[in-house]
Scaffold this motif. Sequence first.
Motif, short mmCIF file in Angstrom:
data_model
loop_
_atom_site.label_atom_id
_atom_site.label_comp_id
_atom_site.label_asym_id
_atom_site.label_seq_id
_atom_site.Cartn_x
_atom_site.Cartn_y
_atom_site.Cartn_z
N VAL A 173 0.84 -1.20 0.00
CA VAL A 173 0.00 0.00 0.00
C VAL A 173 0.87 1.25 0.00
CG1 VAL A 173 -1.67 1.33 1.34
CG2 VAL A 173 -1.97 -1.14 1.08
N GLN A 174 1.93 1.27 0.81
CA GLN A 174 2.82 2.43 0.86
C GLN A 174 3.48 2.68 -0.49
OE1 GLN A 174 5.30 1.24 4.12
NE2 GLN A 174 4.00 2.19 5.68
N ARG A 175 3.93 1.62 -1.17
CA ARG A 175 4.55 1.80 -2.48
C ARG A 175 3.54 2.31 -3.50
NH1 ARG A 175 7.04 -2.99 -0.81
NH2 ARG A 175 5.51 -4.25 -1.95
N TRP A 176 2.32 1.77 -3.46
CA TRP A 176 1.27 2.18 -4.39
C TRP A 176 0.93 3.65 -4.21
CZ3 TRP A 176 -3.89 3.81 -4.16
CH2 TRP A 176 -4.62 3.70 -5.35
N LEU A 177 0.83 4.12 -2.95
CA LEU A 177 0.54 5.53 -2.68
C LEU A 177 1.72 6.42 -3.03
CD1 LEU A 177 -1.37 5.19 0.72
CD2 LEU A 177 -2.35 5.78 -1.50
N HIS A 178 2.94 5.93 -2.79
CA HIS A 178 4.13 6.72 -3.10
C HIS A 178 4.21 7.03 -4.60
CE1 HIS A 178 8.19 8.29 -2.69
NE2 HIS A 178 8.56 7.53 -3.71
N GLU A 179 3.82 6.06 -5.43
CA GLU A 179 3.81 6.27 -6.87
C GLU A 179 2.82 7.35 -7.28
OE1 GLU A 179 2.90 2.47 -8.43
OE2 GLU A 179 4.87 1.60 -8.01
N ARG A 180 1.86 7.68 -6.41
CA ARG A 180 0.86 8.70 -6.69
C ARG A 180 1.09 9.97 -5.87
NH1 ARG A 180 -0.26 3.92 -7.83
NH2 ARG A 180 -1.75 3.34 -9.45
N GLY A 181 2.32 10.13 -5.37
CA GLY A 181 2.69 11.36 -4.70
C GLY A 181 2.27 11.45 -3.25
N LEU A 182 1.99 10.32 -2.62
CA LEU A 182 1.55 10.30 -1.22
C LEU A 182 2.51 9.47 -0.38
CD1 LEU A 182 -2.27 9.70 -1.83
CD2 LEU A 182 -1.20 11.86 -1.17
N GLU A 183 2.82 9.97 0.80
CA GLU A 183 3.63 9.22 1.76
C GLU A 183 2.72 8.66 2.85
OE1 GLU A 183 6.74 8.50 1.30
OE2 GLU A 183 6.79 9.71 -0.54
N ALA A 184 2.85 7.36 3.13
CA ALA A 184 1.93 6.69 4.05
C ALA A 184 2.69 5.99 5.16
CB ALA A 184 1.06 5.68 3.30
N GLN A 185 2.08 5.98 6.33
CA GLN A 185 2.57 5.21 7.47
C GLN A 185 1.41 4.35 7.99
OE1 GLN A 185 4.03 8.01 10.36
NE2 GLN A 185 5.76 8.65 9.09
N ILE A 186 1.68 3.07 8.18
CA ILE A 186 0.68 2.14 8.72
C ILE A 186 1.35 1.35 9.83
CG2 ILE A 186 -0.93 0.27 8.21
CD1 ILE A 186 -0.82 1.11 5.28
N GLU A 187 0.89 1.55 11.06
CA GLU A 187 1.54 0.90 12.20
C GLU A 187 1.24 -0.59 12.27
OE1 GLU A 187 0.46 2.94 15.74
OE2 GLU A 187 1.49 4.82 15.19
N HIS A 188 0.00 -0.98 12.00
CA HIS A 188 -0.36 -2.40 12.18
C HIS A 188 -1.56 -2.75 11.31
CE1 HIS A 188 -0.45 -6.25 14.24
NE2 HIS A 188 -1.76 -6.13 14.34
N VAL A 189 -1.54 -3.99 10.77
CA VAL A 189 -2.64 -4.48 9.94
C VAL A 189 -3.00 -5.90 10.38
CG1 VAL A 189 -3.40 -5.10 7.62
CG2 VAL A 189 -1.95 -3.09 7.96
N ASP A 190 -4.28 -6.15 10.57
CA ASP A 190 -4.80 -7.51 10.80
C ASP A 190 -5.73 -7.86 9.64
OD1 ASP A 190 -3.58 -8.21 13.22
OD2 ASP A 190 -5.04 -7.07 14.38
N ILE A 191 -5.54 -9.05 9.07
CA ILE A 191 -6.35 -9.49 7.95
C ILE A 191 -7.07 -10.78 8.31
CG2 ILE A 191 -6.36 -10.20 5.53
CD1 ILE A 191 -5.55 -7.35 5.79
N SER A 192 -8.37 -10.85 7.99
CA SER A 192 -9.13 -12.08 8.13
C SER A 192 -9.68 -12.45 6.75
CB SER A 192 -10.29 -11.92 9.13
OG SER A 192 -11.10 -13.09 9.14
N LEU A 193 -9.04 -13.43 6.09
CA LEU A 193 -9.50 -13.83 4.77
C LEU A 193 -10.86 -14.52 4.79
CD1 LEU A 193 -6.18 -15.05 3.10
CD2 LEU A 193 -7.41 -12.90 2.73
N PRO A 194 -11.15 -15.41 5.77
CA PRO A 194 -12.48 -16.03 5.77
C PRO A 194 -13.61 -15.00 5.88
CG PRO A 194 -10.99 -17.24 7.20
CD PRO A 194 -10.27 -16.00 6.80
#
Length: 221
Positions: free
Chosen positions: A44-65
């Motif tokens: 996500v950070q790389r995708w936003l950086h390519e569009r001129g945005l700098e991002a910080q994300i401290e933590h992510v939890d994913i539940s695929l089910p």
Amino acid sequence: MSNSPANQSADPRGTHRLLWALVFVLLLIGALNILVATIMPGAVQRWLHERGLEAQIEHVDISLPRLRAHLRGVRVRNEFERGFNVREATLGLSWWKLLQGKIHVNLVELEDAYMDLESEPGKRGRVWEIGGWRLREGGEKKPRSWRVELTAATARDLTVCYQHKPQWNSPSCAHFGELVFDDLFVAGHREKTGEPLQFSIGADVFELENLLAWDEHPQID
């Protein structure tokens, strides 16, 4: 009727295979959850950086089910320090709609969030910047229709600041103590080429608590 020893020994073997298959599926899902949660912030950070945005994300939890993501400590800024941030956010999608090729948001929850909005005149209408992301100015305004649906949304301690350039010298802001929507939809329709896009917004449930609005005055040295 009698059961042969061969049949009696076959049943436990089939049960064991089923249990091992279930364990394998659960372990695979758990491993995929960890893998996605590890890769997602950087992607996500790389995708936003390519569009001129700098991002910080401290933590992510994913539940695929459940097809649900929970994020903490999100901060996004452009070169002018406009953007958005949220202390906690939860996003849930629908597997059934996704398998049909549609994106249907089941759940959005925001805690302690802030967003900048800005618009200015362009060649073909106003050009918008949403959360620091400047949208491209559209070309020829052709006939089109679209609709976005959201089953449930809750925002607590949400602040939105909007500047309508060039008429406003500074943004105007609104703070929502709590904002709740159920079965929200936003639809756009343009019948003929060149006509303005007509918007429709509706919800079965709309609740708002503790609204505060103010103007941001620029500092004078």
